[in-house]
Scaffold this motif. Structure first.
Motif, PDB file in Angstrom:
ATOM      1  N   LEU A  75       0.837  -1.203   0.000  1.00  0.00           N
ATOM      2  CA  LEU A  75       0.000   0.000   0.000  1.00  0.00           C
ATOM      3  C   LEU A  75       0.870   1.250   0.000  1.00  0.00           C
ATOM      4  O   LEU A  75       0.629   2.190  -0.778  1.00  0.00           O
ATOM      5  CB  LEU A  75      -0.917  -0.002   1.228  1.00  0.00           C
ATOM      6  CG  LEU A  75      -1.752   1.273   1.426  1.00  0.00           C
ATOM      7  CD1 LEU A  75      -2.769   1.423   0.314  1.00  0.00           C
ATOM      8  CD2 LEU A  75      -2.438   1.266   2.794  1.00  0.00           C
ATOM      9  N   LEU A  76       1.878   1.266   0.865  1.00  0.00           N
ATOM     10  CA  LEU A  76       2.770   2.424   0.918  1.00  0.00           C
ATOM     11  C   LEU A  76       3.480   2.638  -0.413  1.00  0.00           C
ATOM     12  O   LEU A  76       3.604   3.775  -0.886  1.00  0.00           O
ATOM     13  CB  LEU A  76       3.806   2.231   2.025  1.00  0.00           C
ATOM     14  CG  LEU A  76       3.357   2.495   3.462  1.00  0.00           C
ATOM     15  CD1 LEU A  76       4.502   2.235   4.425  1.00  0.00           C
ATOM     16  CD2 LEU A  76       2.837   3.915   3.617  1.00  0.00           C
ATOM     17  N   ALA A  77       3.928   1.548  -1.027  1.00  0.00           N
ATOM     18  CA  ALA A  77       4.629   1.655  -2.313  1.00  0.00           C
ATOM     19  C   ALA A  77       3.719   2.255  -3.376  1.00  0.00           C
ATOM     20  O   ALA A  77       4.130   3.134  -4.154  1.00  0.00           O
ATOM     21  CB  ALA A  77       5.140   0.297  -2.748  1.00  0.00           C
ATOM     22  N   ARG A  78       2.469   1.787  -3.426  1.00  0.00           N
ATOM     23  CA  ARG A  78       1.516   2.320  -4.416  1.00  0.00           C
ATOM     24  C   ARG A  78       1.261   3.802  -4.177  1.00  0.00           C
ATOM     25  O   ARG A  78       1.243   4.608  -5.119  1.00  0.00           O
ATOM     26  CB  ARG A  78       0.197   1.545  -4.357  1.00  0.00           C
ATOM     27  CG  ARG A  78       0.233   0.174  -5.002  1.00  0.00           C
ATOM     28  CD  ARG A  78      -1.174  -0.349  -5.253  1.00  0.00           C
ATOM     29  NE  ARG A  78      -1.931  -0.488  -4.010  1.00  0.00           N
ATOM     30  CZ  ARG A  78      -1.940  -1.595  -3.264  1.00  0.00           C
ATOM     31  NH1 ARG A  78      -1.219  -2.647  -3.629  1.00  0.00           N
ATOM     32  NH2 ARG A  78      -2.659  -1.643  -2.153  1.00  0.00           N
ATOM     33  N   GLU A  79       1.056   4.167  -2.919  1.00  0.00           N
ATOM     34  CA  GLU A  79       0.689   5.553  -2.628  1.00  0.00           C
ATOM     35  C   GLU A  79       1.876   6.495  -2.817  1.00  0.00           C
ATOM     36  O   GLU A  79       1.707   7.617  -3.311  1.00  0.00           O
ATOM     37  CB  GLU A  79       0.108   5.651  -1.216  1.00  0.00           C
ATOM     38  CG  GLU A  79      -1.171   4.844  -1.071  1.00  0.00           C
ATOM     39  CD  GLU A  79      -2.086   5.346   0.017  1.00  0.00           C
ATOM     40  OE1 GLU A  79      -1.656   6.194   0.824  1.00  0.00           O
ATOM     41  OE2 GLU A  79      -3.244   4.899   0.056  1.00  0.00           O
ATOM     42  N   VAL A  80       3.060   6.057  -2.427  1.00  0.00           N
ATOM     43  CA  VAL A  80       4.246   6.873  -2.652  1.00  0.00           C
ATOM     44  C   VAL A  80       4.481   7.055  -4.157  1.00  0.00           C
ATOM     45  O   VAL A  80       4.802   8.155  -4.632  1.00  0.00           O
ATOM     46  CB  VAL A  80       5.485   6.237  -1.984  1.00  0.00           C
ATOM     47  CG1 VAL A  80       6.772   6.852  -2.506  1.00  0.00           C
ATOM     48  CG2 VAL A  80       5.404   6.403  -0.462  1.00  0.00           C
ATOM     49  N   GLY A  81       4.302   5.979  -4.917  1.00  0.00           N
ATOM     50  CA  GLY A  81       4.457   6.061  -6.373  1.00  0.00           C
ATOM     51  C   GLY A  81       3.470   7.024  -7.002  1.00  0.00           C
ATOM     52  O   GLY A  81       3.847   7.838  -7.867  1.00  0.00           O
ATOM     53  N   LEU A  82       2.207   6.967  -6.562  1.00  0.00           N
ATOM     54  CA  LEU A  82       1.202   7.877  -7.103  1.00  0.00           C
ATOM     55  C   LEU A  82       1.482   9.322  -6.700  1.00  0.00           C
ATOM     56  O   LEU A  82       1.283  10.244  -7.500  1.00  0.00           O
ATOM     57  CB  LEU A  82      -0.193   7.455  -6.618  1.00  0.00           C
ATOM     58  CG  LEU A  82      -0.826   6.267  -7.347  1.00  0.00           C
ATOM     59  CD1 LEU A  82      -2.145   5.887  -6.690  1.00  0.00           C
ATOM     60  CD2 LEU A  82      -1.063   6.601  -8.823  1.00  0.00           C
ATOM     61  N   SER A  83       1.928   9.511  -5.463  1.00  0.00           N
ATOM     62  CA  SER A  83       2.257  10.872  -5.014  1.00  0.00           C
ATOM     63  C   SER A  83       3.392  11.445  -5.837  1.00  0.00           C
ATOM     64  O   SER A  83       3.371  12.621  -6.228  1.00  0.00           O
ATOM     65  CB  SER A  83       2.635  10.851  -3.526  1.00  0.00           C
ATOM     66  OG  SER A  83       1.537  10.483  -2.734  1.00  0.00           O
ATOM     67  N   ALA A  84       4.404  10.619  -6.110  1.00  0.00           N
ATOM     68  CA  ALA A  84       5.528  11.069  -6.930  1.00  0.00           C
ATOM     69  C   ALA A  84       5.067  11.403  -8.345  1.00  0.00           C
ATOM     70  O   ALA A  84       5.438  12.445  -8.913  1.00  0.00           O
ATOM     71  CB  ALA A  84       6.618   9.999  -6.959  1.00  0.00           C
ATOM     72  N   LEU A  85       4.252  10.523  -8.919  1.00  0.00           N
ATOM     73  CA  LEU A  85       3.744  10.753 -10.271  1.00  0.00           C
ATOM     74  C   LEU A  85       2.923  12.033 -10.340  1.00  0.00           C
ATOM     75  O   LEU A  85       3.099  12.867 -11.246  1.00  0.00           O
ATOM     76  CB  LEU A  85       2.900   9.557 -10.713  1.00  0.00           C
ATOM     77  CG  LEU A  85       2.265   9.638 -12.102  1.00  0.00           C
ATOM     78  CD1 LEU A  85       3.342   9.723 -13.177  1.00  0.00           C
ATOM     79  CD2 LEU A  85       1.362   8.423 -12.340  1.00  0.00           C
ATOM     80  N   PRO A 141      -7.172   6.924  -7.114  1.00  0.00           N
ATOM     81  CA  PRO A 141      -7.384   7.996  -8.104  1.00  0.00           C
ATOM     82  C   PRO A 141      -7.449   9.379  -7.462  1.00  0.00           C
ATOM     83  O   PRO A 141      -6.914  10.349  -8.010  1.00  0.00           O
ATOM     84  CB  PRO A 141      -8.723   7.627  -8.759  1.00  0.00           C
ATOM     85  CG  PRO A 141      -8.871   6.166  -8.519  1.00  0.00           C
ATOM     86  CD  PRO A 141      -8.219   5.883  -7.210  1.00  0.00           C
ATOM     87  N   ALA A 142      -8.099   9.463  -6.290  1.00  0.00           N
ATOM     88  CA  ALA A 142      -8.204  10.756  -5.614  1.00  0.00           C
ATOM     89  C   ALA A 142      -6.842  11.222  -5.121  1.00  0.00           C
ATOM     90  O   ALA A 142      -6.524  12.419  -5.185  1.00  0.00           O
ATOM     91  CB  ALA A 142      -9.187  10.661  -4.443  1.00  0.00           C
ATOM     92  N   LEU A 143      -6.025  10.282  -4.644  1.00  0.00           N
ATOM     93  CA  LEU A 143      -4.676  10.645  -4.200  1.00  0.00           C
ATOM     94  C   LEU A 143      -3.867  11.204  -5.358  1.00  0.00           C
ATOM     95  O   LEU A 143      -3.145  12.198  -5.205  1.00  0.00           O
ATOM     96  CB  LEU A 143      -3.977   9.421  -3.605  1.00  0.00           C
ATOM     97  CG  LEU A 143      -2.506   9.619  -3.212  1.00  0.00           C
ATOM     98  CD1 LEU A 143      -2.367  10.710  -2.159  1.00  0.00           C
ATOM     99  CD2 LEU A 143      -1.908   8.309  -2.719  1.00  0.00           C
ATOM    100  N   LEU A 144      -3.980  10.593  -6.520  1.00  0.00           N
ATOM    101  CA  LEU A 144      -3.262  11.086  -7.696  1.00  0.00           C
ATOM    102  C   LEU A 144      -3.700  12.510  -8.033  1.00  0.00           C
ATOM    103  O   LEU A 144      -2.864  13.380  -8.315  1.00  0.00           O
ATOM    104  CB  LEU A 144      -3.506  10.162  -8.886  1.00  0.00           C
ATOM    105  CG  LEU A 144      -2.842  10.566 -10.204  1.00  0.00           C
ATOM    106  CD1 LEU A 144      -1.324  10.604 -10.054  1.00  0.00           C
ATOM    107  CD2 LEU A 144      -3.246   9.613 -11.325  1.00  0.00           C
ATOM    108  N   ALA A 145      -5.011  12.774  -7.979  1.00  0.00           N
ATOM    109  CA  ALA A 145      -5.526  14.110  -8.290  1.00  0.00           C
ATOM    110  C   ALA A 145      -5.015  15.142  -7.285  1.00  0.00           C
ATOM    111  O   ALA A 145      -4.606  16.246  -7.669  1.00  0.00           O
ATOM    112  CB  ALA A 145      -7.053  14.089  -8.302  1.00  0.00           C
TER     113      ALA A 145
END
Length: 252
Positions: A75-85, A141-145
């Motif tokens: 979960l952390l890896a996905r969220e950190v990746g999306l935040s970076a993107l 998706p919301a985190l990415l936005a």
């Protein structure tokens, strides 16, 4: 503005921003306008302000190491990746935005961030009241936005992230804070990297402000035990509304 007076004003704004961020948030309402008033163009001021407040996010994230360690690594890896993107995407969007367009958007961004800050406690209560149970599928998706917004304009980022995690069903407040701080740090670092490559950061002012914002963060941590948060929040809101009005007047 005279160089010495300009440096003193930027140092004072950065120190006060560090104090505000440590207590209640809203430091961007001081760093960004101070840079513009010191003669830095709006896009460069936004990029430089992002660097100035970035170190504070790392300290905040490290303060929640235990909460982060308890979360699933995937979960952390996905969220950190999306935040970076999202941070990179927002920064690149800023870099390709024409200066005149961004100058026109700035007052609205400041006003939006101020209203968001003012409504922050209500949003948290509403989101924490069980309204987010059916929204869990929108978490990523919301985190990415939100990360795109944070890379483009940092104001109100922490409140957006906290509201997001509460809305999607995260009930543990310390975990919400941990994720907010970690993702804020990640997207800030990558957006600052993009700003650096794009030549948007004014380094002398950025380094000066980063030092004083960090010092302000230490001072704010002590003041947080003494000052009523309601007073600080009121100061931030008045500052945000005043800066919004001034920037609307500038763009008129």
């Amino acid at each position: 503005m005279e160089p010495l007076l300009s440096s003193a004003a930027l140092a004072a704004a950065a120190f006060a921003a560090g104090v505000l961020n440590a207590i209640a948030g809203g430091g961007t309402f001081l760093t960004f306008p101070a840079l513009v008033w010191a003669g830095v163009p709006p896009i460069a001021a936004n990029a430089t302000s992002a660097l100035a407040v970035c170190p504070g996010y790392l300290g905040s994230a490290l303060g929640f190491r235990a909460e982060l360690a308890a979360l699933p690594r995937a979960l952390l890896a996905r969220e950190v990746g999306l935040s970076a993107l999202g941070g990179v995407a927002g920064a690149l969007l800023l870099l390709v935005t024409p200066a005149k367009v961004f100058a026109g958007v700035v007052p609205w961004l400041l006003l939006f961030a101020t209203v968001l800050f003012a409504l922050g406690p209500r949003l948290a209560r509403w989101a924490g009241g069980g309204h987010g149970t059916g929204l869990a599928r929108w978490r990523l998706p919301a985190l990415l936005a939100v990360a795109v917004y944070g890379g483009y304009f940092n104001g109100g980022l922490g409140i957006l992230l906290m509201a997001l995690y509460l809305l999607v069903g995260e009930q543990r407040l310390h975990t919400v804070n941990a994720l907010k701080n970690l993702n804020s740090f990640v997207l800030s670092v990558v957006s600052v990297a993009a700003f650096t490559l794009g030549g948007a950061i004014v380094w002398r002012q950025a380094l000066l402000m980063a030092v004083f914002a960090t010092l302000g963060g230490f001072a704010g941590a002590r003041l947080a035990r003494r000052l009523p948060v309601a007073w600080v929040r009121a100061i931030v809101i008045v500052t945000g509304l005043t800066m919004s009005a001034l920037f609307f007047a500038r763009s008129a």
